[in-house]
Design an enzyme around this catalytic site. Structure first.
Site, short mmCIF file in Angstrom:
data_model
loop_
_atom_site.label_atom_id
_atom_site.label_comp_id
_atom_site.label_asym_id
_atom_site.label_seq_id
_atom_site.Cartn_x
_atom_site.Cartn_y
_atom_site.Cartn_z
N HIS A 82 0.83 -1.13 -0.01
CA HIS A 82 0.05 -0.24 0.04
C HIS A 82 0.78 1.33 0.11
O HIS A 82 1.81 1.29 0.61
CB HIS A 82 -0.90 -0.04 1.12
CG HIS A 82 -1.90 1.10 1.34
ND1 HIS A 82 -2.95 1.24 0.68
CD2 HIS A 82 -1.86 2.38 1.79
CE1 HIS A 82 -3.72 2.17 0.69
NE2 HIS A 82 -2.90 3.13 1.55
N ASP A 161 -15.13 3.96 6.78
CA ASP A 161 -14.05 4.66 6.30
C ASP A 161 -14.50 5.69 5.03
O ASP A 161 -14.09 6.63 4.88
CB ASP A 161 -12.90 3.88 5.66
CG ASP A 161 -11.77 4.72 5.07
OD1 ASP A 161 -11.30 5.43 5.76
OD2 ASP A 161 -11.37 4.58 3.93
N ARG A 168 -13.80 14.10 5.96
CA ARG A 168 -12.31 14.80 5.93
C ARG A 168 -11.70 15.50 4.87
O ARG A 168 -11.35 16.42 5.14
CB ARG A 168 -11.31 13.43 6.20
CG ARG A 168 -11.64 12.90 7.52
CD ARG A 168 -10.62 11.59 7.59
NE ARG A 168 -9.27 11.93 7.43
CZ ARG A 168 -8.41 10.99 7.16
NH1 ARG A 168 -8.93 9.65 6.79
NH2 ARG A 168 -7.11 11.32 6.74
N SER A 183 -7.64 4.80 8.97
CA SER A 183 -8.31 4.84 7.51
C SER A 183 -7.69 3.66 6.81
O SER A 183 -8.21 2.84 6.01
CB SER A 183 -8.23 6.09 6.87
OG SER A 183 -8.54 6.15 5.33
N LYS A 187 -8.66 -0.71 6.49
CA LYS A 187 -9.02 -1.46 5.06
C LYS A 187 -7.97 -2.54 5.06
O LYS A 187 -8.23 -3.78 4.40
CB LYS A 187 -8.89 -0.45 3.76
CG LYS A 187 -9.89 0.63 3.93
CD LYS A 187 -9.84 1.84 2.85
CE LYS A 187 -8.66 2.65 3.18
NZ LYS A 187 -8.84 4.06 2.67
N1 URA Z 1 -5.23 7.00 2.22
C1 URA Z 1 -6.27 6.45 2.91
O1 URA Z 1 -6.68 5.24 2.59
N2 URA Z 1 -6.59 7.14 3.88
C2 URA Z 1 -6.02 8.22 4.26
O2 URA Z 1 -6.63 8.89 5.27
C3 URA Z 1 -4.91 8.64 3.66
C4 URA Z 1 -4.42 7.89 2.48
#
Ligand code: URA
Length: 426
Positions: A82, A161, A168, A183, A187
């Site tokens: 990621h 999220d 946000r 966040s 995931k």
């Molecule tokens: N990527 C995400 O999935 N969430 C965030 O808050 C920032 C980057």
């Protein structure tokens, strides 16, 4: 329990307990908590922070707000990577085929670009026919059969999220360690992969510009991943310049293909560092044979062929990518000197304004537009020398692309090259 008390507590920097955080996450999902109350709590968290327990409770509650993918049908070591997001950041296309060639199973759920950052799904959709909305069954079968699948996340994973991120984005609360960590990790923990390597970006084109803050974010995410039983590491890499020379959806796929065909540039170096961590975490490789295995996968042509196999398996027609009408239009420098700074975030935004990204989630993308950055920090540039190439379809896009010259700063003094890879957090 009520949401006003919870907001009050955070307003006065008090610690929230698990029950309060679960009440909040349940409330945003059921609709019993209004957006303005959520926004108030987000800002209180942004200003007053959360400790590690609170971040863990928030992550856990967000993860449990939706479906958990156990990937039971996939045999072998399951890998995830990621990136916290950047500009010219197409490492997924380099990393995933190499890892699959080396016998691992890459099960990757990716996102779309928003604002100045690009998104893996948009880049893949630049390829005609590409399907990035695989059913769970097809996703798992493809991972089992060929070792890679990359697909969008279904609405059922971490719905909390989605609600929080949308708020946000419009309440100036994105740049907040507890909110970013929860966040991303909610995931990542909702999918049962064994190894996770995080590419945490630092610098002008990243979420958090400050080095120590970024390192703290990386450490929190690594600790949470380990606590959940995954093997995890984070590689801190620079976003003070776009990673690849190419910026734009179709162009970034093209840039990644060049690396899979043997080009040894910055995209190669960062991708290699990430694959190396994956291999080391697996316990099946050591420092020396990890690097050799990566280069062998590229030099033998196997990684490129695996990428092609993955694209074809997911509906892509071919690796011949769509091209802009004005292809490689030179943009000349108006200044002379050593490049001292590249405003990377603004370059990402410029690509978005040229049509390569979306300002609002339903905006249509022009997959062919973009830029190639020819000069890097430390390079000497003469007035009138080509600084970038633009890839555009009309004069309006070209006029925008030409403003890229204002996003470079110059100095009379020689400048150090940007450090690419800072450190690994375990
Ligand atoms: N990527 C995400 O999935 N969430 C965030 O808050 C920032 C980057």
């Amino acid at each position: 329990m009520d949401i006003i008390n919870i907001i009050e507590k955070k307003k006065f920097s008090q610690k929230l307990n698990r029950e309060e955080i679960e009440f909040f996450v349940d409330g945003i999902c059921s609709g019993s908590i209004a957006d303005y109350q959520t926004a108030a709590l987000l800002m209180a968290i942004r200003l007053n922070g959360m400790d590690n327990d609170e971040i863990f409770f928030l992550t856990d509650a967000m993860k449990n707000s939706g479906q958990i993918l156990t990937f039971d049908s996939i045999k072998g070591t399951k890998i995830d990577k990621h990136s916290t997001g950047g500009v010219g950041d197409s490492t997924t296309f380099v990393i995933t085929p190499i890892v699959a060639v080396l016998g691992f199973k890459v099960a990757k759920l990716s996102g779309r670009g928003l604002g100045f950052t690009g998104g893996t799904l948009d880049k893949l959709e630049a390829i005609e026919g590409m399907n990035v909305a695989l059913s769970q069954e097809r996703f798992e079968k493809q991972v089992s059969d060929i070792g890679i699948a990359v697909s969008g996340q279904s609405a059922n994973i971490c719905p909390a999220d989605k609600i929080l991120y949308a708020l946000r984005d419009v309440t100036a609360t994105v740049d907040c360690i507890p909110l970013i960590a929860s966040s991303i990790m909610s995931k990542k923990l909702a999918v049962a992969t064994d190894i996770l390597v995080l590419d945490v970006k630092v610098g002008d084109g990243s979420l958090l510009n400050d080095y120590e803050q970024t390192k703290k974010l990386a450490q929190i995410m690594v600790d949470m991943g380990k606590q959940a039983g995954k093997k995890v590491a984070a590689v801190l890499t620079s976003m003070d310049e776009p990673l690849d020379e190419y910026i734009g959806n179709s162009l970034e796929v093209e840039g990644a293909i060049r690396v899979l065909k043997g080009e040894r540039n910055n995209l190669y170096k960062v991708s290699k560092a990430i694959v190396k961590e994956i291999l080391l975490l697996s316990g099946e490789f050591d420092e020396e044979n990890a690097e050799k295995a990566i280069d062998d996968a590229i030099d033998s042509g196997k990684a490129y062929r695996k990428f092609e196999e993955f694209i074809l398996a997911q509906g892509g027609k071919s690796l011949i990518l769509p091209k802009a009408k004005m292809y490689e239009h030179p943009i000349l420098s108006k200044c002379e000197g050593y490049v001292s700074k590249i405003h990377t975030r603004d370059i990402g935004s410029l690509n978005m304004h040229m049509g390569g990204g979306r300002m609002f989630k339903d905006d249509k993308i022009d997959y062919t537009v973009g830029m190639k950055i020819l000069k890097r920090v430390g390079d000497y540039v003469k007035k009138g020398e080509t600084l970038c190439y633009a890839y555009v379809n009309n004069d309006e896009q070209l006029a925008k692309a030409e403003t890229v010259v204002d996003l470079f700063e110059f100095s009379d003094l020689p400048q150090d090259k940007t450090k690419l890879i800072y450190e690994i957090v375990h």
